[in-house]
Scaffold this active site. Structure first.
Site, PDB file in Angstrom:
ATOM      1  CB  ALA A 162       6.772 -12.317   0.169  1.00  0.00           C
ATOM      2  N   GLY A 209       8.857 -10.282  -4.126  1.00  0.00           N
ATOM      3  CA  GLY A 209       8.592 -11.633  -4.615  1.00  0.00           C
ATOM      4  C   GLY A 209       7.824 -11.646  -5.932  1.00  0.00           C
ATOM      5  CD  GLU A 236      12.740 -12.267  -5.004  1.00  0.00           C
ATOM      6  OE1 GLU A 236      11.748 -12.346  -4.252  1.00  0.00           O
ATOM      7  OE2 GLU A 236      13.896 -12.409  -4.606  1.00  0.00           O
ATOM      8  CD  GLU A 278      12.674  -7.900  -1.914  1.00  0.00           C
ATOM      9  OE1 GLU A 278      13.215  -6.939  -2.506  1.00  0.00           O
ATOM     10  OE2 GLU A 278      12.161  -8.860  -2.513  1.00  0.00           O
TER      11      GLU A 278
HETATM   12  N1  CO8 Z   1       1.933  -8.111   1.558  1.00  0.00           N
HETATM   13  C1  CO8 Z   1       0.771  -8.031   2.216  1.00  0.00           C
HETATM   14  N2  CO8 Z   1      -0.188  -7.140   1.911  1.00  0.00           N
HETATM   15  C2  CO8 Z   1       0.031  -6.276   0.897  1.00  0.00           C
HETATM   16  C3  CO8 Z   1       1.241  -6.301   0.168  1.00  0.00           C
HETATM   17  C4  CO8 Z   1       2.215  -7.280   0.527  1.00  0.00           C
HETATM   18  N3  CO8 Z   1       3.373  -7.414  -0.140  1.00  0.00           N
HETATM   19  N4  CO8 Z   1       1.196  -5.325  -0.766  1.00  0.00           N
HETATM   20  C5  CO8 Z   1       0.004  -4.736  -0.646  1.00  0.00           C
HETATM   21  N5  CO8 Z   1      -0.707  -5.296   0.360  1.00  0.00           N
HETATM   22  C6  CO8 Z   1      -2.048  -4.923   0.849  1.00  0.00           C
HETATM   23  C7  CO8 Z   1      -2.027  -3.643   1.644  1.00  0.00           C
HETATM   24  O1  CO8 Z   1      -1.628  -3.901   2.958  1.00  0.00           O
HETATM   25  C8  CO8 Z   1      -3.450  -3.181   1.521  1.00  0.00           C
HETATM   26  O2  CO8 Z   1      -4.250  -3.944   2.407  1.00  0.00           O
HETATM   27  P1  CO8 Z   1      -5.354  -3.197   3.350  1.00  0.00           P
HETATM   28  O3  CO8 Z   1      -6.361  -2.663   2.364  1.00  0.00           O
HETATM   29  O4  CO8 Z   1      -5.870  -4.304   4.205  1.00  0.00           O
HETATM   30  O5  CO8 Z   1      -4.635  -2.118   4.079  1.00  0.00           O
HETATM   31  C9  CO8 Z   1      -3.838  -3.617   0.099  1.00  0.00           C
HETATM   32  O6  CO8 Z   1      -2.886  -4.629  -0.263  1.00  0.00           O
HETATM   33  C10 CO8 Z   1      -3.741  -2.502  -0.900  1.00  0.00           C
HETATM   34  O7  CO8 Z   1      -2.453  -1.923  -0.822  1.00  0.00           O
HETATM   35  P2  CO8 Z   1      -2.195  -0.343  -0.677  1.00  0.00           P
HETATM   36  O8  CO8 Z   1      -3.330   0.305   0.028  1.00  0.00           O
HETATM   37  O9  CO8 Z   1      -0.830  -0.168  -0.086  1.00  0.00           O
HETATM   38  O10 CO8 Z   1      -2.214   0.084  -2.226  1.00  0.00           O
HETATM   39  P3  CO8 Z   1      -1.475   1.331  -2.901  1.00  0.00           P
HETATM   40  O11 CO8 Z   1      -2.013   1.385  -4.287  1.00  0.00           O
HETATM   41  O12 CO8 Z   1      -1.556   2.543  -2.041  1.00  0.00           O
HETATM   42  O13 CO8 Z   1       0.082   0.909  -2.947  1.00  0.00           O
HETATM   43  C11 CO8 Z   1       1.961  -0.588  -3.322  1.00  0.00           C
HETATM   44  C12 CO8 Z   1       0.523  -0.162  -3.736  1.00  0.00           C
HETATM   45  C13 CO8 Z   1       2.955   0.508  -3.671  1.00  0.00           C
HETATM   46  C14 CO8 Z   1       2.261  -1.862  -4.127  1.00  0.00           C
HETATM   47  C15 CO8 Z   1       2.009  -0.881  -1.803  1.00  0.00           C
HETATM   48  O14 CO8 Z   1       0.940  -1.748  -1.459  1.00  0.00           O
HETATM   49  C16 CO8 Z   1       3.292  -1.543  -1.346  1.00  0.00           C
HETATM   50  O15 CO8 Z   1       4.298  -0.869  -1.224  1.00  0.00           O
HETATM   51  N6  CO8 Z   1       3.248  -2.872  -1.118  1.00  0.00           N
HETATM   52  C17 CO8 Z   1       4.391  -3.612  -0.622  1.00  0.00           C
HETATM   53  C18 CO8 Z   1       5.400  -3.842  -1.701  1.00  0.00           C
HETATM   54  C19 CO8 Z   1       6.584  -4.564  -1.136  1.00  0.00           C
HETATM   55  O16 CO8 Z   1       7.304  -4.075  -0.306  1.00  0.00           O
HETATM   56  N7  CO8 Z   1       6.826  -5.783  -1.637  1.00  0.00           N
HETATM   57  C20 CO8 Z   1       7.938  -6.581  -1.223  1.00  0.00           C
HETATM   58  C21 CO8 Z   1       7.506  -7.514  -0.156  1.00  0.00           C
HETATM   59  S1  CO8 Z   1       8.894  -8.335   0.579  1.00  0.00           S
HETATM   60  C22 CO8 Z   1       9.170  -9.612  -0.461  1.00  0.00           C
HETATM   61  O17 CO8 Z   1       8.513  -9.816  -1.438  1.00  0.00           O
HETATM   62  C23 CO8 Z   1      10.314 -10.472  -0.049  1.00  0.00           C
HETATM   63  C24 CO8 Z   1      10.453 -11.602  -1.024  1.00  0.00           C
HETATM   64  C25 CO8 Z   1      11.152 -12.667  -0.314  1.00  0.00           C
HETATM   65  C26 CO8 Z   1      11.031 -13.935  -1.023  1.00  0.00           C
HETATM   66  C27 CO8 Z   1       9.620 -14.424  -1.115  1.00  0.00           C
HETATM   67  C28 CO8 Z   1       9.119 -14.846   0.201  1.00  0.00           C
HETATM   68  C29 CO8 Z   1       7.730 -15.465   0.112  1.00  0.00           C
END
Ligand code: CO8
Length: 263
Positions: A69, A113, A116, A136
């Site tokens: 998400a 998400g 999921e 999460e």
């Molecule tokens: N949301 C928003 N932006 C994101 C997300 C995300 N989930 N994941 C990545 N991005 C963005 C980063 O902020 C970054 O943006 P910017 O260039 O502006 O800084 C860009 O994408 C590239 O990401 P990274 O620089 O972090 O890329 P890396 O290759 O270094 O890392 C990862 C990749 C490991 C995937 C890392 O981006 C990460 O950990 N992302 C978050 C993963 C996460 O925690 N996901 C779970 C989110 S919570 C959730 O899904 C709850 C679900 C609830 C039900 C659904 C509700 C809608």
């Protein structure tokens, strides 16, 4: 449907009968912001209604199926807003209201998400280095789109509990070994090629039977065994009312190829 233009997804028809939705928000690794989910819902509803489509492939990029998400969108949300606006409720219409099989082709990140969303599909194929997980807990929250329920049903309580409490991710190889993914492939190219082959195989059958198969297998996730077996029998009986059952069995007896009418 293919003439509509979307901001965060792309629609294509790689083979006759096969509709493909590609998540396309590369700057955020396909993070699932609300506008993306709305587009996805709309596209899936269109594909479900389209007579040109029998099977749907849902995929992302080589780098990310979906990184979850949109954390930046969720960060300021209050309980009252989430509760009264039924935040993420529209997610469950994603796959549950689509009668046609949806195959998730997962490469790269499928986190939160994203994991999921893949599990809402009917079938998951992935690459060996796909990166699944429910992280999460690291954000001070929990899976909110079915992860705690679908992951637990798929791989059992012991493994699901460990993954959800630690936020550790797991690979495509593990996803296949544990039974979340049906098949795993060494490369992105092989993943997309084999996903398409499977989609074509399914698209080649009677769509009445295909949709009935999807329905009864998914029922197994909701019903107790006795109820599920009874449900299956009812659907099985009803398919004797289709032309394609007559066509399929006659073709077998005559050693011919069945020409399905999808009716
Ligand atoms: N949301 C928003 N932006 C994101 C997300 C995300 N989930 N994941 C990545 N991005 C963005 C980063 O902020 C970054 O943006 P910017 O260039 O502006 O800084 C860009 O994408 C590239 O990401 P990274 O620089 O972090 O890329 P890396 O290759 O270094 O890392 C990862 C990749 C490991 C995937 C890392 O981006 C990460 O950990 N992302 C978050 C993963 C996460 O925690 N996901 C779970 C989110 S919570 C959730 O899904 C709850 C679900 C609830 C039900 C659904 C509700 C809608």
């Amino acid at each position: 449907y293919s003439s509509k233009s979307y901001e965060f997804i792309q629609i294509s028809q790689p083979k006759p009968g096969v509709g493909q939705v590609t998540l396309n928000r590369p700057k955020a690794l396909n993070a699932l912001c609300t506008p993306l989910i709305n587009e996805l819902n709309e596209a899936l509803a269109d594909l479900n209604a389209s007579s040109d489509t029998s099977v749907i492939i849902l995929t992302g990029s080589q780098k990310a199926f979906a990184a979850g998400a949109d954390i930046k969108e969720m960060a300021p949300l209050t309980f009252a807003e989430a509760y009264t606006k039924s935040f993420i409720e529209s997610w469950s219409s994603l796959t549950t209201q689509v009668k046609k099989p949806i195959i998730a082709a997962v490469s790269g990140h499928a986190l939160g998400g994203g994991c999921e969303l893949a599990m809402m599909c009917d079938l998951i194929y992935c690459t060996e280095n796909a990166n699944f997980g429910q992280p999460e807990i690291k954000l001070g929250t929990l899976p909110g789109a079915g992860g705690s329920q679908r992951l637990t049903r798929a791989i059992g309580k012991a493994k699901a509990m460990e993954l959800i409490l630690t936020g550790k991710s797991f690979s495509g190889v593990e996803a296949e070994k544990w039974g979340i993914a049906a098949r795993v492939f060494p490369s992105y190219e092989a993943l997309m090629e084999e996903t398409l082959k499977t989609a074509e195989t399914i698209a080649g059958y009677s769509q009445v039977a295909v949709q009935a198969c999807k329905e009864v297998v998914n029922k197994s996730q909701d019903l107790a065994l006795r109820d599920g077996v009874e449900y299956e029998r009812r659907v099985f009986h009803s398919v004797f009312g289709s032309q394609d059952q007559k066509i399929g069995m006659k073709a077998f007896a005559e050693k011919k190829k069945a020409e399905w009418t999808h009716s």
